[in-house]
Design a protein around this motif. Structure first.
Motif, PDB file in Angstrom:
ATOM      1  N   ILE A  38      -7.037   1.622  -2.210  1.00 19.72           N
ATOM      2  CA  ILE A  38      -7.168   2.274  -1.112  1.00 19.72           C
ATOM      3  C   ILE A  38      -6.540   3.742  -1.350  1.00 19.72           C
ATOM      4  CG2 ILE A  38      -5.982   2.230   1.297  1.00 19.72           C
ATOM      5  CD1 ILE A  38      -7.822   0.072   0.534  1.00 19.72           C
TER       6      ILE A  38
ATOM      7  N   HIS B  38       0.417   4.052  -2.658  1.00 16.55           N
ATOM      8  CA  HIS B  38       0.264   5.552  -2.332  1.00 16.55           C
ATOM      9  C   HIS B  38       1.468   6.576  -2.852  1.00 16.55           C
ATOM     10  CE1 HIS B  38      -2.522   3.557   0.305  1.00 16.55           C
ATOM     11  NE2 HIS B  38      -1.860   3.584   1.326  1.00 16.55           N
TER      12      HIS B  38
ATOM     13  N   ASN C  43       1.433   4.769   7.235  1.00 18.23           N
ATOM     14  CA  ASN C  43       1.024   3.714   6.795  1.00 18.23           C
ATOM     15  C   ASN C  43       1.637   2.254   7.090  1.00 18.23           C
ATOM     16  OD1 ASN C  43      -0.171   1.857   4.269  1.00 18.23           O
ATOM     17  ND2 ASN C  43       1.969   1.712   3.937  1.00 18.23           N
TER      18      ASN C  43
ATOM     19  N   SER D 229      -8.089  -0.153   9.529  1.00 22.41           N
ATOM     20  CA  SER D 229      -8.515  -1.738   8.789  1.00 22.41           C
ATOM     21  C   SER D 229      -9.853  -2.009   9.296  1.00 22.41           C
ATOM     22  CB  SER D 229      -7.699  -2.630   9.744  1.00 22.41           C
ATOM     23  OG  SER D 229      -8.157  -4.028   9.266  1.00 22.41           O
TER      24      SER D 229
ATOM     25  N   LYS E 225      -5.517  -1.075  15.669  1.00 20.51           N
ATOM     26  CA  LYS E 225      -6.458  -0.474  14.682  1.00 20.51           C
ATOM     27  C   LYS E 225      -7.508   0.232  14.778  1.00 20.51           C
ATOM     28  CE  LYS E 225      -3.990  -1.725  11.182  1.00 20.51           C
ATOM     29  NZ  LYS E 225      -2.982  -0.670  10.496  1.00 20.51           N
TER      30      LYS E 225
ATOM     31  N   ILE F  65      -7.685   7.675  -0.557  1.00 20.93           N
ATOM     32  CA  ILE F  65      -6.403   8.673   0.147  1.00 20.93           C
ATOM     33  C   ILE F  65      -6.239   9.865  -0.905  1.00 20.93           C
ATOM     34  CG2 ILE F  65      -4.068   8.908   0.998  1.00 20.93           C
ATOM     35  CD1 ILE F  65      -4.184   6.146   1.995  1.00 20.93           C
TER      36      ILE F  65
ATOM     37  N   THR G 135      -4.092   4.832   8.429  1.00 22.65           N
ATOM     38  CA  THR G 135      -4.261   3.473   7.895  1.00 22.65           C
ATOM     39  C   THR G 135      -5.045   2.559   8.845  1.00 22.65           C
ATOM     40  OG1 THR G 135      -3.031   3.598   6.079  1.00 22.65           O
ATOM     41  CG2 THR G 135      -3.734   1.501   6.470  1.00 22.65           C
TER      42      THR G 135
ATOM     43  N   GLN H 126       0.679  -1.246  -0.097  1.00 18.38           N
ATOM     44  CA  GLN H 126       0.142   0.093  -0.072  1.00 18.38           C
ATOM     45  C   GLN H 126       0.720   1.400   0.019  1.00 18.38           C
ATOM     46  OE1 GLN H 126      -3.682   0.379   2.483  1.00 18.38           O
ATOM     47  NE2 GLN H 126      -2.960  -2.105   3.014  1.00 18.38           N
TER      48      GLN H 126
END
Length: 273
Positions: free
Chosen positions: A244, A22, A102, A155, A177, A248, A153, A18
């Protein structure tokens, strides 16, 4: 003209998965990137983490988009090391406008370490590392008085314990998370009056090395009930990293200029199942 022309983004866990996605997506919209990754193993983590070669590939991909990138290895648990990368990156590229803390790990299937070690590693990377990152950068963003955006980030495990288990790994991941959401809401209350928007994304399973590895595959074979309870409502197994990244991008660009303090699920319906 890109949506992020002239912006600098600080991204942790940028070596692959990820984080790399990003970095590429924001660079496509004109941002320059300060990229951080441990790019080394963590003893208790049962699958391969990123390597220096992975981080170098992120650099290559961003530079191929004609954007600048400053990339260095650092462990998000090590605040002085993180601070050194941040300060050097700012000296190279300019002040940070966007923060994406992240970096994260998962420990399903670990048997060779104590419950205390496993729980601590998950909390330290997935929660303390997030706090380390934002606490370094947010005061400078406030002092600069130019606004900005932060996206944490989380979840599906940050909104539901469904699919987890009673292991220290599962409990630590869900706790971290959920904790990320608490950080997001608190930072949003502090920073939004300074035009710094703070939000969280809640992905379902994402097709990265964190999920696509032998250790998690064995855990899934041994825990079919947990896997079934974590299934998405839409008929897909996992989303792609760019899904994702696109969420963002919305949150950090002017498209989301009045969006702050929210948890945005990108979860194929998991949260409403």
């Amino acid at each position: 003209m890109g949506k992020l022309d002239g912006k600098v983004a600080f991204i942790t866990g940028a070596g692959r998965g990820q984080g790399r996605s990003h970095a590429i997506r924001l660079a496509q919209e004109g941002a320059d990137i300060i990229a951080v990754d441990i790019a080394a193993p963590i003893a208790s983590v049962p699958y391969p983490l990123s390597t220096p070669e992975d981080l170098a590939e992120t650099v290559r991909l961003v530079e191929a988009l004609d954007r600048r990138i400053y990339a260095r290895q650092a462990d998000v648990r090590d605040k002085p090391a993180l601070k050194a990368v941040y300060e050097a990156g700012v000296a190279e590229l300019g002040p940070v406008d966007i923060v994406l803390p992240n970096a994260g790990i998962i420990h399903h299937g670990v048997k060779d370490f104590s419950p205390e070690e496993i729980f601590r590693d998950v909390i330290d990377v997935n929660l303390v590392g997030v706090w380390n990152t934002i606490s370094l950068i947010a005061p400078d963003m406030v002092a600069r008085d130019a606004g900005g955006a932060i996206v944490l980030t989380s979840s599906t495990q940050g909104s539901s314990g469904r699919g987890g288990d009673g292991s220290p790994a599962g409990l630590g991941y869900a706790a971290a998370k959920h904790g990320v959401v608490g950080l997001m809401r608190t930072y949003a209350n502090w920073l939004s009056p300074h035009n710094i928007r703070v939000n969280a994304v809640h992905p379902t399973g994402v097709a990265t090395g964190m999920i696509l590895n032998d250790a998690l595959g064995r855990w899934m074979e041994e825990n079919p009930a947990g896997v079934a309870s974590a299934a998405n409502l839409m008929p897909i197994g996992m989303v792609d990293p760019v899904d994702i990244s696109n969420a963002i991008l919305f949150l950090v660009s002017d498209d989301g200029r009045y969006v702050t303090g929210i948890s945005l699920p990108v979860d194929a319906g998991f949260s409403v199942k």
